[in-house]
Scaffold this active site. Structure first.
Site, PDB file in Angstrom:
ATOM      1  N   VAL A 128       4.724  -5.603  -4.334  1.00  0.00           N
ATOM      2  CA  VAL A 128       5.649  -5.717  -3.294  1.00  0.00           C
ATOM      3  C   VAL A 128       5.540  -7.002  -2.436  1.00  0.00           C
ATOM      4  O   VAL A 128       4.587  -7.375  -2.318  1.00  0.00           O
ATOM      5  CB  VAL A 128       5.573  -4.270  -2.394  1.00  0.00           C
ATOM      6  CG1 VAL A 128       6.437  -4.357  -1.185  1.00  0.00           C
ATOM      7  CG2 VAL A 128       5.434  -2.973  -3.063  1.00  0.00           C
ATOM      8  N   HIS A 146       0.908  -1.140  -0.064  1.00  0.00           N
ATOM      9  CA  HIS A 146      -0.005  -0.028   0.000  1.00  0.00           C
ATOM     10  C   HIS A 146       0.710   1.151  -0.007  1.00  0.00           C
ATOM     11  O   HIS A 146       0.845   2.416  -0.582  1.00  0.00           O
ATOM     12  CB  HIS A 146      -1.020   0.010   1.301  1.00  0.00           C
ATOM     13  CG  HIS A 146      -1.908  -1.000   1.065  1.00  0.00           C
ATOM     14  ND1 HIS A 146      -1.771  -2.023   2.487  1.00  0.00           N
ATOM     15  CD2 HIS A 146      -2.910  -1.270   0.566  1.00  0.00           C
ATOM     16  CE1 HIS A 146      -2.739  -2.709   2.407  1.00  0.00           C
ATOM     17  NE2 HIS A 146      -3.411  -2.530   1.257  1.00  0.00           N
ATOM     18  N   GLN A 152      -8.461  -7.461 -10.654  1.00  0.00           N
ATOM     19  CA  GLN A 152      -9.278  -6.403 -10.077  1.00  0.00           C
ATOM     20  C   GLN A 152      -8.680  -5.094 -11.020  1.00  0.00           C
ATOM     21  O   GLN A 152      -9.464  -4.267 -11.308  1.00  0.00           O
ATOM     22  CB  GLN A 152      -9.093  -5.964  -8.721  1.00  0.00           C
ATOM     23  CG  GLN A 152      -9.367  -4.674  -8.140  1.00  0.00           C
ATOM     24  CD  GLN A 152      -9.132  -4.485  -6.593  1.00  0.00           C
ATOM     25  OE1 GLN A 152      -9.972  -5.367  -5.924  1.00  0.00           O
ATOM     26  NE2 GLN A 152      -8.170  -3.921  -6.205  1.00  0.00           N
ATOM     27  N   ARG A 203      -3.952  -9.806   4.609  1.00  0.00           N
ATOM     28  CA  ARG A 203      -4.361 -11.205   5.169  1.00  0.00           C
ATOM     29  C   ARG A 203      -3.203 -12.231   5.613  1.00  0.00           C
ATOM     30  O   ARG A 203      -3.650 -13.274   6.213  1.00  0.00           O
ATOM     31  CB  ARG A 203      -5.251 -11.792   4.078  1.00  0.00           C
ATOM     32  CG  ARG A 203      -6.514 -11.266   3.907  1.00  0.00           C
ATOM     33  CD  ARG A 203      -7.505 -12.129   2.861  1.00  0.00           C
ATOM     34  NE  ARG A 203      -8.895 -11.412   2.921  1.00  0.00           N
ATOM     35  CZ  ARG A 203      -9.503 -10.746   1.891  1.00  0.00           C
ATOM     36  NH1 ARG A 203      -8.571 -10.210   0.957  1.00  0.00           N
ATOM     37  NH2 ARG A 203     -10.910 -10.567   2.064  1.00  0.00           N
TER      38      ARG A 203
HETATM   39  P1  AMP Z   1      -6.658  -3.705  -0.166  1.00  0.00           P
HETATM   40  O1  AMP Z   1      -6.322  -3.083   0.840  1.00  0.00           O
HETATM   41  O2  AMP Z   1      -6.244  -5.272  -0.200  1.00  0.00           O
HETATM   42  O3  AMP Z   1      -7.672  -3.502  -0.880  1.00  0.00           O
HETATM   43  O4  AMP Z   1      -5.339  -3.194  -1.539  1.00  0.00           O
HETATM   44  C1  AMP Z   1      -5.371  -1.904  -1.804  1.00  0.00           C
HETATM   45  C2  AMP Z   1      -4.820  -1.711  -2.979  1.00  0.00           C
HETATM   46  O5  AMP Z   1      -3.287  -2.070  -2.795  1.00  0.00           O
HETATM   47  C3  AMP Z   1      -4.949  -2.454  -4.065  1.00  0.00           C
HETATM   48  O6  AMP Z   1      -4.789  -1.699  -5.168  1.00  0.00           O
HETATM   49  C4  AMP Z   1      -3.978  -3.586  -4.258  1.00  0.00           C
HETATM   50  O7  AMP Z   1      -4.111  -4.315  -5.617  1.00  0.00           O
HETATM   51  C5  AMP Z   1      -2.741  -2.827  -3.572  1.00  0.00           C
HETATM   52  N1  AMP Z   1      -1.810  -3.933  -2.858  1.00  0.00           N
HETATM   53  C6  AMP Z   1      -2.282  -4.872  -2.191  1.00  0.00           C
HETATM   54  N2  AMP Z   1      -1.360  -5.576  -1.948  1.00  0.00           N
HETATM   55  C7  AMP Z   1      -0.093  -5.064  -2.532  1.00  0.00           C
HETATM   56  C8  AMP Z   1       1.211  -5.389  -2.741  1.00  0.00           C
HETATM   57  N3  AMP Z   1       2.033  -6.519  -2.115  1.00  0.00           N
HETATM   58  N4  AMP Z   1       1.889  -4.631  -3.649  1.00  0.00           N
HETATM   59  C9  AMP Z   1       1.478  -3.873  -4.324  1.00  0.00           C
HETATM   60  N5  AMP Z   1       0.390  -3.307  -4.156  1.00  0.00           N
HETATM   61  C10 AMP Z   1      -0.683  -3.966  -3.475  1.00  0.00           C
END
Ligand code: AMP
Length: 283
Positions: A176, A37, A153, A187
């Site tokens: 990342v 994030h 997504q 998660r």
């Molecule tokens: P989430 O909080 O899981 O809904 O993720 C919010 C945003 O962060 C989404 O656009 C995800 O694709 C991105 N995101 C989540 N995990 C990662 C990661 N490991 N690397 C890059 N972006 C991420």
């Protein structure tokens, strides 16, 4: 940095930033921030004068059997991490702010939403596209940032933005990973120590697929079987799917053609924790 819960306050703070001549970058999340994030926030800050983060655990994208209630939350820690990554405004709406009584409008991207994750989570993307559309309309950013970690997504949101003529740019930022290759995810905290030590096998299986294509393998079934057996050798898991699909149409490929770019997404359960990851390969 300021934290706001109401749509009208967010709109007026963003209007003030615009009137100071600042452009707007936006990162929508469900919170419990990790460095994935924060990489989106840092990129937004490099490119824009004012960076907005939303934290909203969106109930419409969870099925009744899923982890909505136990989804991890820690606003204090998120605020510290967001500020360090360059965030100027955190929008933390309540469910009632986003879905007031009588709410009845939904956005659906047909086709792309019903394959892969959509086969296992049939209502999921309708919830995602609805909330992202709402958030993008509230913030009206110059650029909205999403992660390659959630490849399907990102593709669906780009399609929605194109189909519905949404203004602003959409930027997809690389995944990342932890030092051992596990894709960062909120998660991951659900994993037991043993599951956590086994989970990097997902990334290793994606790297194996890349090696196989580099050494000339052109049969998707052979690659998928090799990935499957690597994962099953190393960890007691349930594999929901491993597929090889076109990187923009998400349609399964029966043979790999030189020059084509494919996406290999997978979803695997370690106990009750379901992890997703992917790799993009140009053959
Ligand atoms: P989430 O909080 O899981 O809904 O993720 C919010 C945003 O962060 C989404 O656009 C995800 O694709 C991105 N995101 C989540 N995990 C990662 C990661 N490991 N690397 C890059 N972006 C991420």
């Amino acid at each position: 940095m300021i934290t706001l819960a109401h749509i009208q306050e967010v709109r007026s703070r963003i209007a003030a930033a615009r009137s100071e001549g600042k452009s707007i970058g936006f990162v929508p999340t469900m919170g419990y921030l990790h460095d994935g994030h924060c990489s989106l926030l840092r990129k937004a800050k490099q490119e824009h004068g004012f960076v907005v983060l939303s934290i909203f655990v969106n109930p419409t994208q969870f099925a009744p059997t899923e982890d909505l209630d136990r989804y991890p939350r820690d606003l204090e820690r998120d605020s510290r991490n967001a500020e360090a990554a360059g965030c100027d405004l955190i929008f933390v709406p309540s469910v009632a702010e986003m879905y007031p009584q009588g709410y009845s409008s939904y956005v659906t991207v047909e086709g792309l939403s019903s394959v892969l994750e959509g086969e296992f989570r049939p209502e999921h993307f309708r919830g995602v596209t609805t909330v992202v559309m709402k958030l993008m309309n509230i913030v009206q950013a110059d650029t909205t940032y999403f992660g390659q970690k959630d490849a399907q997504q990102s593709i669906i949101i780009k399609k929605m933005a194109a189909d519905l003529n949404l203004p602003g740019r959409i930027d997809i930022v690389p995944t990342v990973r932890e030092a051992d290759g596990l894709a960062m995810s909120s998660r991951n905290v659900y994993l037991t120590p043993e599951q956590r030590s086994n989970a990097p096998v997902l990334h290793r299986s994606l790297q194996l697929a890349q090696q196989l294509t580099r050494s000339g393998e052109r049969d998707p079934q052979v690659i998928i079987e090799a990935m499957r057996s690597l994962i099953q050798q190393h960890a007691p898991t349930q594999i929901d799917y491993i597929r090889i699909v076109g990187a923009s149409d998400l349609q399964e490929r029966t043979v790999l053609v030189t020059g084509e770019t494919v996406l290999i997404p997978l979803a695997v359960r370690f106990g009750t924790t379901r992890l997703i990851d992917n790799i993009v390969i140009t053959i």
